[in-house]
Design an enzyme around this catalytic site. Structure first.
Site, PDB file in Angstrom:
ATOM      1  N   LYS A   1     -28.395  74.024 107.234  1.00 27.07           N
ATOM      2  CA  LYS A   1     -27.872  74.309 108.581  1.00 27.07           C
ATOM      3  C   LYS A   1     -26.388  73.958 108.678  1.00 27.07           C
ATOM      4  CE  LYS A   1     -32.010  73.760 111.447  1.00 27.07           C
ATOM      5  NZ  LYS A   1     -32.655  72.862 112.435  1.00 27.07           N
TER       6      LYS A   1
ATOM      7  N   TYR B   1     -27.920  72.820  98.978  1.00 26.83           N
ATOM      8  CA  TYR B   1     -26.469  72.588  98.980  1.00 26.83           C
ATOM      9  C   TYR B   1     -25.747  73.793  98.368  1.00 26.83           C
ATOM     10  CZ  TYR B   1     -22.079  70.014  98.211  1.00 26.83           C
ATOM     11  OH  TYR B   1     -20.774  69.585  98.221  1.00 26.83           O
TER      12      TYR B   1
END
Ligand code: UDP
Length: 314
Positions: A91, A145
């Site tokens: 997010k 990531y």
């Protein structure tokens, strides 16, 4: 200028805030304090041209007045930390990046994204050049990531194509220096702490994997140079130190520099999808920004060890 730094209370962000204040700018430091700490910017808290906003960029941010530049650093960056809440990590690099691009657009600000060498995944091209598309496992534990940061780069370029915004994208390789979190799980902080506490240095796998470590002051210089480069230069550009070292060599160097009686201790198990070799090709940064690292690993580690010693004493 009035400059907003997201992730400004983190390791890299706080050094960037220091530098921008030192250069005479007004700084708005935005951080959700998930991995950052207000202690990192305590030295700036009394400065009139510094303000701290406790905010998560995943939620929209409204700022009154002018914003000239935005450095978007907000995102946990240590594998141990970014895997703690992987959905939130994604997010930050998607919803958070859309929010910051929207804010930049509204204010007519130039915006810089700190991307990462992790966009190259487990690289099959060595050293890594910016043209290499990378080799990321989209369903592995690092993907939250890596894929998040890849998507952030896409968003930057799409906002530029759609709205003509002034964007900058840099890919950071491993960075180290004073103020790194003791327990952020990184090899630099783990090894220094273990050596100073005379504990075994925990080497994952057999220690033959490599990394290239860039000292924080060099990195900050690169970020500022990129942000203030001509608008045609959007990147992505690698920022890192091209001196590659194995984790074994790195551990031995820490033992030597700390004078610790510690020894390396091997787990025999590599982290899942751990890149075995990582080293930046920085030809572009040299030619287009006139930037190259100047602090040698030994000097940078000495300064970092001194800082760890001071903080441990407190
Ligand atoms: N590593 C290690 N011992 C530690 C922490 C990390 O051997 O206590 C290894 C890790 O497996 C990786 C390298 O050091 O191969 C760099 O890890 P780090 O978490 O610092 O950052 P990365 O470059 O993977 O994002």
């Amino acid at each position: 200028m009035r400059i907003l730094v997201t992730g400004g209370a983190g390791f890299i962000g706080s050094h960037l805030c220091d530098r921008l204040i030192q250069d005479g700018h007004a700084v708005l430091c935005v951080d959700n304090l998930f991995t950052g700490s207000e202690r990192n910017v305590a030295q700036l808290s009394s400065r009139q041209n510094f303000s701290f906003i406790h905010h998560d960029i995943v939620d929209p941010l409204y700022v009154e007045g002018v914003i000239d530049q935005i450095y978007n650093l907000a995102c946990p960056a240590s594998p141990v930390q970014y895997q703690q809440n992987p959905v939130h990590t994604i997010k930050a690099s998607t919803l958070g990046v859309i929010n910051m691009l929207g804010l930049a657009r509204k204010h007519g600000a130039r915006i810089l994204q700190t991307s990462t060498s992790e966009v190259y995944g487990e690289p099959q091209v060595h050293p890594q050049v910016e043209e290499y598309y990378g080799n990321v496992n989209p369903v592995g534990p690092r993907a939250c990531y890596d894929e998040g940061k890849r998507c952030a780069e896409t968003l930057f370029f799409d906002y530029h194509r759609m709205h003509g915004m002034e964007i900058k994208v840099v890919r950071l390789f491993n960075v180290y220096g004073p103020r790194m979190g003791f327990h952020d799980g990184r090899v630099v902080s783990n090894f220094i702490l273990q050596a100073l506490q005379e504990k075994p240095l925990t080497v994952d796998g057999n220690g033959t994997q490599t990394r290239s470590f860039c000292y924080i002051d060099d990195l900050i210089d690169g970020l500022v140079k990129m942000m203030n480069s001509p608008s045609e230069l959007m990147g992505p550009i690698n920022l890192g130190n091209p001196v590659e070292t194995t984790i074994n060599e790195f551990g031995n160097r820490i033992i030597e520099l700390t004078g610790s009686p510690s020894a390396l201790s091997y787990s025999g198990i590599f982290r899942v999808n751990d890149p075995m070799q990582r080293c930046p090709n920085i030809t572009k940064a040299k030619e287009l920004l006139g930037w190259k690292p100047t602090v040698q690993l030994e000097e940078g580690l000495k300064r970092t060890i001194t800082n760890f010693r001071e903080r441990l004493a407190v």
